[in-house]
Motif scaffolding. Structure first.
Motif, short mmCIF file in Angstrom:
data_model
loop_
_atom_site.label_atom_id
_atom_site.label_comp_id
_atom_site.label_asym_id
_atom_site.label_seq_id
_atom_site.Cartn_x
_atom_site.Cartn_y
_atom_site.Cartn_z
N THR A 137 0.84 -1.20 0.00
CA THR A 137 0.00 0.00 0.00
C THR A 137 0.88 1.25 0.00
O THR A 137 0.68 2.18 -0.80
CB THR A 137 -0.91 0.02 1.24
OG1 THR A 137 -1.74 -1.12 1.22
CG2 THR A 137 -1.78 1.28 1.27
N TYR B 52 -6.47 0.20 -0.60
CA TYR B 52 -5.92 -0.87 -1.44
C TYR B 52 -4.54 -1.31 -0.99
O TYR B 52 -3.68 -0.48 -0.69
CB TYR B 52 -5.86 -0.43 -2.90
CG TYR B 52 -7.23 -0.15 -3.47
CD1 TYR B 52 -8.14 -1.19 -3.63
CD2 TYR B 52 -7.61 1.14 -3.81
CE1 TYR B 52 -9.42 -0.94 -4.12
CE2 TYR B 52 -8.89 1.39 -4.31
CZ TYR B 52 -9.78 0.35 -4.46
OH TYR B 52 -11.03 0.59 -4.93
N ALA B 82 -4.94 1.61 -8.50
CA ALA B 82 -6.12 1.55 -7.64
C ALA B 82 -7.30 0.94 -8.40
O ALA B 82 -7.98 0.03 -7.92
CB ALA B 82 -6.49 2.94 -7.13
N GLN B 85 -6.92 -2.72 -8.82
CA GLN B 85 -7.27 -3.50 -7.62
C GLN B 85 -8.78 -3.65 -7.52
O GLN B 85 -9.30 -4.72 -7.25
CB GLN B 85 -6.75 -2.82 -6.34
CG GLN B 85 -5.24 -2.61 -6.28
CD GLN B 85 -4.46 -3.83 -6.69
OE1 GLN B 85 -4.56 -4.88 -6.06
NE2 GLN B 85 -3.70 -3.73 -7.76
N TYR B 174 -12.11 3.62 -9.89
CA TYR B 174 -12.14 2.59 -8.85
C TYR B 174 -13.43 2.67 -8.05
O TYR B 174 -13.95 1.65 -7.60
CB TYR B 174 -10.91 2.66 -7.94
CG TYR B 174 -10.79 3.88 -7.08
CD1 TYR B 174 -10.14 5.02 -7.53
CD2 TYR B 174 -11.31 3.89 -5.79
CE1 TYR B 174 -10.02 6.14 -6.72
CE2 TYR B 174 -11.19 5.01 -4.98
CZ TYR B 174 -10.55 6.14 -5.45
OH TYR B 174 -10.44 7.24 -4.66
N ARG B 630 -6.76 -7.55 -1.03
CA ARG B 630 -6.37 -6.29 -1.70
C ARG B 630 -7.15 -5.05 -1.29
O ARG B 630 -6.74 -3.94 -1.56
CB ARG B 630 -6.50 -6.34 -3.23
CG ARG B 630 -5.79 -7.44 -3.90
CD ARG B 630 -6.13 -7.41 -5.38
NE ARG B 630 -5.32 -8.34 -6.11
CZ ARG B 630 -5.61 -9.63 -6.24
NH1 ARG B 630 -6.70 -10.12 -5.70
NH2 ARG B 630 -4.82 -10.42 -6.91
N ARG B 631 -8.35 -5.24 -0.72
CA ARG B 631 -9.15 -4.03 -0.50
C ARG B 631 -9.90 -4.08 0.82
O ARG B 631 -10.45 -5.12 1.18
CB ARG B 631 -10.14 -3.87 -1.66
CG ARG B 631 -10.90 -2.58 -1.63
CD ARG B 631 -12.24 -2.71 -0.91
NE ARG B 631 -13.26 -3.31 -1.72
CZ ARG B 631 -14.06 -4.30 -1.28
NH1 ARG B 631 -13.93 -4.79 -0.07
NH2 ARG B 631 -15.01 -4.78 -2.07
#
Ligand code: SF4
Ligand code: SF4
Ligand code: SF4
Lengths: 187, 767
Positions: A137, B52, B82, B85, B174, B630-631
């Protein structure tokens, strides 16, 4: 700053992974140089530091010494605050790993001391899968800061990382070296 | 022109949902399409911003690439990291949703074939609101199996549009990808509900009853002297046919049957003789033990090398569903005896798509090969001998997704100490990477057999929907806060430690929360006994009430958990739900203190389920391994927008209160999880009494697990003196004084309606 991964095919579309990966540092002097370059460093401590022993001390004791010698504020994640208090150290902030990362990626964030976001974040003691994701990140979304890991194994998403270290003595020597060098810089 | 088109579409939708049936007025969003709930999503994403953690720096899904997306590079198509993702998260949610919907569609067709489309959906006397999701999302009240087809077709259509948006050169934001992922998550719960309604009605699963049978749990639950049939997967079409066949042929108590993963749970709802071997993480262990005579696979979460693994240990294998055929010959139309002969004599494995036939073959093959099979686990001596090959090279550790020091455990076994390997076994997610990597071919899994507990536990068979009467009873205490919360433990078994689950259940059941379980989490929580030898299912009643522990069933039964939240808004608060998604979600977010926990999620289905919870306003906490999804959706409590509309006063109020603080959040340790769960149950609607109860638990859990003191953010959750729990009054007051805390007015009827562009009027949330 960070180096390109060691082998990059000439045609970048054939690359195996991203082209930015951590530079390894293992000489305590180099590590301290990076720390000293920073105006507002931050030390993020994970719960593994409260459980793993190195030499005759807990890992967290090395962290405390580094923070003190380098005058670096501490962010305690998960359950590390309680252990720090046992050692008489009040952390400068308490956030969980994803929370501190979330704050760090905002360039406007005021930082744990209210003096502005940090320019170097040192990590130690977070599970390697979670740490890897968190460092990813920051690598992608926080170009305004650098990251340094002092964990035993290499973290590719950091800016600076120790290499894989298979002998605890070597790891201990590096951490001790960092403490000493920071102390001598202080004087 | 546009208006005419729109009304044509609505006409079509109204016809499909039988709008003329006047059970409730049709709300603003019947059968919502991709953009219909987008404003709600954007409101959610404004407070809970996507966070993310890229799992990969690259994109490699078209021939422009691979594209390196580091350091703000864009792909050759223009996409940034972003958005990439978010695109992958949407893809995961689509995979998850299509698994549940595919399962639902298959079982529905199977049951319609058997009973006809007019078979009534019947959930028993206790459940009048049979389909909270289908009613809320589609605006339809399904009465027959045939009606459920409408829901399936609706999902199919939406899925196609959503999937197409993942193509190169489509969506470029996103936030819009997240809105689409939330849409997919919502559809997922509709799909799961269809599967449940069909299965309960078609297989006569228990419903409208809290105390369902207790069934045997654990990998020693089988009587190993009898023939054993093992089901792996999630679809009960074939496993129930096996039970039927055994009953009809007088073999019901002569053959052992049970499963791994959700088919086990489904079969246990059909017959209390079914054994639940364990969660996904035990699949490879159990298969490699060679204790199963016949393995029957259906769909989802099956080892893709199951055919090789079965062959290695001499278990026969039948694949029963089209979705996983493993390159095997399709014997659906072959003569039954010929199949049996080929399986026994030639050790052939087959696909058999007819459940009845597959059942007969499985039983016959199991009866024939069982006498020759090994009947016991390996001995301590054997394990010690095998462990001596280990050279402590450490290669196994390097590939372990859970980062264990396996070599250490194995080398200890060689010395006769099984403690370390037992600990590792309790933590292990069962992927088999360690053994594959070992240069000396140490049979790590075989050795672990010795370490595994031979205990047999109990699990309560899945009870399906929450009854309307239960909702009426708990509606008020939940929304006032005097029942401090609903904690739902769901999903897969990649936990940091398997023992965490029972601990969480104990902690919150004792504190009079309502604890709900499903899927692998429901099994693992049962694999623990207290000092009196009792599992959580024997200790706590199975009602949906304070201090109770409810196992709803398999993964698709998760729809009952979210369905219960909708039912609180509909049955207790009397808000119409028909095609009224925003009102339901807004109610749940602001007034129902429910939290989901997926402590070890690994699958795309888990991603879809969690995202569906999020769109409905239910926060979810995930374990550390889930950072690889990932999120996350995170707020920053001190900085974000915590304004709500006070629906009574019709005024926007800045509460400054981060409740719930996050929508999807990773906790690193069990201790942090305990505290976070209590905090995430806080809602703006809490009465002072309810808030004081919730804060009491928040503080006491903090003191217990975080080592003393008060939570750093406590002041944000205290509105007035009356919110402060009595036991901590002095300490909290002193703290509040020290930071200059000022009291603030609680909000009468907190809602987001009226704070963002929506067709829904504020009055719609008042009853
Ligand atoms: S989809 Fe876009 S980012 Fe991915 S490989 Fe193709 S061009 Fe590159
Ligand atoms: S099977 Fe268990 S111990 Fe082996 S690599 Fe996988 S998680 Fe690690
Ligand atoms: S890889 Fe095999 S030999 Fe090496 S440490 Fe692990 S078990 Fe031992």
């Amino acid at each position: 700053m960070s180096q390109l991964s060691p082998i990059i095919p000439y045609h970048r579309v054939n690359t195996l992974t991203g082209t930015r990966t951590a530079r390894t540092l293992e000489d305590p002097k180099d590590i301290v140089r990076q720390i000293k370059k920073a105006k507002r460093p931050l030390f993020v401590l994970g719960p593994i530091a409260t459980k793993v022993s190195l030499g005759d001390k807990l890992l967290i004791e090395y962290c405390i010494d580094i923070a003190k010698a380098g005058n670096i504020p501490i962010c305690a994640t998960a359950t590390t605050k309680a252990k720090l208090l046992e050692y008489g150290v009040k952390p400068d902030s308490v956030y969980d790993t994803v929370e501190i990362i979330n704050a760090l990626k905002d360039p406007e964030w005021k930082g744990v001391k209210g003096e502005g976001n940090h320019d170097l974040v040192i990590f130690l003691g977070i599970r390697s899968d979670l740490a890897n994701q968190g460092l990813s990140t920051l690598k992608h979304f926080a170009p305004h800061l650098s990251t340094l890991t002092l964990c035993k194994y290499y973290h590719p998403h950091a800016d600076y990382s120790l290499p894989n270290i298979f002998k605890d003595e070597k790891w201990k020597a590096i951490l001790d070296g960092v403490i000493e060098n920071l102390k001598s810089e202080q004087q | 022109m546009e208006l005419k088109e729109l009304s044509k579409r609505l006409e079509e939708v109204y016809r499909k949902i039988k709008a003329e049936l006047n059970w409730e007025p049709v709300g603003p969003t019947p059968m919502p399409e991709l953009s219909d709930l987008r404003n709600w999503d954007m409101r959610l994403l404004k407070t809970y911003k996507p966070f993310y953690a890229p799992f990969c720096d690259m994109c490699c899904i078209c021939t422009f690439g691979k594209c390196d997306l580091t350091e703000h590079r864009r792909g050759a198509c223009g996409i940034d990291i972003a958005t990439q993702q978010a695109r992958l998260v949407l893809l995961a949610c689509l995979i998850g949703c299509s698994c549940h919907t595919g399962h639902a569609a298959h079982i529905l067709d199977y049951l319609i074939e058997k009973y006809g489309p007019d078979k009534k959906i019947d959930l028993g006397e206790g459940v009048a609101v049979e389909a909270p999701h289908i009613r809320t999302v589609l605006g339809m009240k399904p009465e027959t199996l045939g009606d459920l087809k409408v829901a399936i077709e609706y999902i199919y259509k939406e899925l196609t549009h959503l999937l197409s948006s993942v193509h190169t050169g489509q969506e470029g934001s996103y936030l819009d990808y997240e809105s689409k992922a939330l849409h997919a998550g919502m559809l997922d719960h509709v799909g799961m509900e269809v599967a449940e309604l069909a299965q309960i009605s078609g297989f006569n699963y228990p419903t409208s009853v809290a105390e369902t049978p207790l069934v045997d749990l654990g990998w020693n639950a089988f009587d190993k002297t009898k023939p054993i049939i093992l089901f792996i997967g999630h679809n009960p079409a074939t496993s129930t046919a096996v039970v039927d066949y055994l009953r009809e042929s007088g073999l019901y108590d002569k053959v052992e049957f049970g499963g791994i993963c959700c088919t086990a749970l489904e079969t246990a709802r059909y017959s209390d003789r079914a054994k639940v071997v364990g969660p996904l993480s035990r699949q490879l262990f159990f298969v490699r033990s060679g204790i199963a005579d016949v393995i029957m696979t259906d769909e989802q979460c099956i080892r893709t090398d199951i055919t090789q693994e079965a062959a290695k240990v001499g278990s026969a294998l039948i694949a029963t569903l089209e979705k996983a055929m493993y390159g095997l010959e399709d014997a659906t139309n072959m003569d039954t005896d010929e199949i049996v002969r080929k399986m026994v004599d030639e050790k052939k494995q087959f696909v058999i798509l007819n459940p009845r036939k597959a059942a007969e073959v499985a039983v016959k093959v199991a009866m024939e090969i069982a006498p020759k099979r090994r009947k016991e686990w390996i001995t301590e001596e054997e394990a010690k001998e095998l462990a001596k090959k280990c050279s402590l090279c450490g290669l196994c550790e390097q590939v372990c997704p859970n980062l264990f020091n396996i070599g250490k455990g194995i080398s200890e076994v060689a010395k006769g100490n099984f403690d370390t390997i037992r600990d590792i076994f309790n933590l292990c997610i069962g992927c088999g990477k360690c053994e594959e990597e070992c240069p000396r071919n140490v049979p790590i899994f075989k050795i672990m057999q010795q370490a595994a507990s031979k205990e047999v536990w109990k699990i309560r068979a899945g009870r399906g929907p929450i009854m309307d009467t239960e909702i009426r009873n708990v509606g008020a205490p939940i929304t006032l806060g005097t029942i401090p919360g609903v904690i739902a433990l769901v999903g897969c078994s990649s936990y940091p430690d398997h023992r965490d689950l029972a601990e969480v259940v104990e902690e919150f059941a004792k504190r009079k929360y309502i604890v709900v379980l499903s899927g692998c989490a429901g099994m693992v929580a049962g694999m623990w006994k207290d000092a009196d030898g009792k599992t959580i299912y024997e200790k706590y009643p199975g009602n949906f009430d304070a201090g109770c522990v409810v196992n709803v069933g398999s993964c698709v039964a998760n729809s009952h958990i979210t369905g219960a939240a909708i039912k609180i808004a509909n049955i207790f608060a009397a808000l119409p739900l028909r095609a009224n998604y925003e009102v339901m979600a807004d109610y749940v977010l602001n007034r129902v203190g429910a939290v989901g926990v997926a402590w070890g999620p690994y699958s795309q289905k888990a991603a879809a389920i969690a995202t569906g919870c999020n769109r409905l306003g239910i926060p979810v906490v995930v374990g550390p391994i889930a950072s690889k999804y990932r999120r996350l959706y995170l707020s920053r409590k001190e900085e974000d927008d915590w304004r709500v509309m006070d629906a009574r006063k019709k005024q926007i109020v800045d509460t400054g209160e981060p409740s719930p603080e996050h929508l999807i959040y990773v906790c690193e340790t069990k201790e942090k999880l305990m505290v976070t769960l209590a905090k995430l149950c806080i809602r703006k609607n809490d009465t002072p009494q309810g808030r004081a109860i919730k804060l009491n638990h928040y503080i006491s859990l903090y003191k217990k697990y975080m080592g003393g003191g008060l939570p750093e953010d406590l002041h944000l959750y205290v509105r007035r003196d009356a919110d402060i729990p009595l036991v901590y009054k002095k300490e909290v007051k002193a703290y509040l004084d020290s930071i200059g805390w000022k009291p603030k007015e609680p909000v009468g009827l907190p809602t987001w309606i009226g704070t963002y562009p929506t067709k829904v009027p504020v009055d719609a949330v008042i009853r």
